[in-house]
Every structure is written in structure tokens, then in C-alpha cells.
Design a protein around this motif. Structure first.
Motif, mmCIF file in Angstrom:
data_model
loop_
_atom_site.group_PDB
_atom_site.id
_atom_site.type_symbol
_atom_site.label_atom_id
_atom_site.label_comp_id
_atom_site.label_asym_id
_atom_site.label_seq_id
_atom_site.Cartn_x
_atom_site.Cartn_y
_atom_site.Cartn_z
ATOM 1 N N TRP A 165 -4.529 -6.387 -2.156
ATOM 2 C CA TRP A 165 -4.692 -5.636 -0.909
ATOM 3 C C TRP A 165 -3.786 -6.206 0.165
ATOM 4 O O TRP A 165 -3.645 -7.420 0.290
ATOM 5 C CB TRP A 165 -6.150 -5.707 -0.450
ATOM 6 N N LYS A 188 -2.182 -1.088 8.198
ATOM 7 C CA LYS A 188 -3.199 -0.112 8.602
ATOM 8 C C LYS A 188 -2.906 1.297 8.094
ATOM 9 O O LYS A 188 -3.794 2.113 7.962
ATOM 10 C CB LYS A 188 -3.337 -0.088 10.131
ATOM 11 N N ARG A 208 -1.275 0.317 1.029
ATOM 12 C CA ARG A 208 -2.158 -0.809 1.352
ATOM 13 C C ARG A 208 -2.579 -1.622 0.139
ATOM 14 O O ARG A 208 -3.203 -2.670 0.288
ATOM 15 C CB ARG A 208 -3.395 -0.293 2.084
#
Length: 113
Positions: free
Chosen positions: A33, A38, A42
């Protein structure tokens, strides 16, 4: 597997186990991750986790072509997980393996994808 290339690469890894070059492998067991990101890409899930006899671990990514999303994932891996060893199995490397091993690896599938 998601492609014949990945299936063939798994067969090749099985050969490497038989000749004791690697200890074992797993298909897509880990997802990394990028929590600081944002929007956009991701996460990254490498194709193969490879366990070496010396106890080290590396990840192998089989890519016949490199699109922008794949490039982003690999760049982010280098930035956020610099100690993780990613080996890119690109078209050149895959074709070298194919030339050397397609006749000796059981079940090798011939295809360009």
C-alpha cells in the motif's frame, strides 16, 4: 494466472525449485500500500514472491509491455519500499527464458500474450 506468460513463468519457477535454485514461490500473495498517495495508484501486487535458499525473498513482475500505471507502481515501490527487491521479467528476459526452456518445461504454452 492472468496470462500465458505468467503461467509459463510459474512453470519455469517450478523447474528452478527442482534444480534447487529457488526454494519456493507464491503467486500474488502480498499487496503493498502507498498510504501517502490519496488519488490514483495506491496499491501494488507483484506477480510472484520467490523464496531463495539463502533465506532472501524477491518479487518477480512479468510484463510484456509497460503501461503508465505499471510504471507508476514500480516507481512508487522504489520510493516507499526501497528494501524490497523487484525483478522485472520483461519481454526480452521472458523470450530468453522461453528460448532456453520451452522444450524442457512440461506444459509450456506458446503465445505472444
Amino acid at each position: 494466472f492472468r496470462s500465458r506468460w505468467e503461467a509459463n513463468y510459474a512453470r519455469y519457477l517450478n523447474l528452478l525449485i527442482k534444480v534447487k535454485i529457488i526454494k519456493e514461490w507464491k503467486f500474488e500473495p502480498d499487496t503493498f500500500w502507498f498510504n501517502e498517495i490519496k488519488k490514483g495508484t495506491r496499491t501494488y501486487t507483484p506477480d510472484f514472491k520467490v523464496f531463495n535458499p539463502d533465506g532472501t525473498i524477491e518479487y518477480h513482475e512479468v510484463k510484456g509491455y509497460m503501461d503508465a500505471k505499471s510504471q507508476t507502481k514500480l516507481k512508487r515501490m522504489k520510493k516507499y519500499y526501497p528494501d524490497i527487491n523487484i525483478q522485472l521479467i520483461d519481454k526480452t528476459i521472458y523470450n530468453n527464458i522461453k528460448r532456453k526452456f520451452e522444450k524442457v518445461v512440461d506444459g509450456w504454452e506458446n503465445s505472444e500474450t
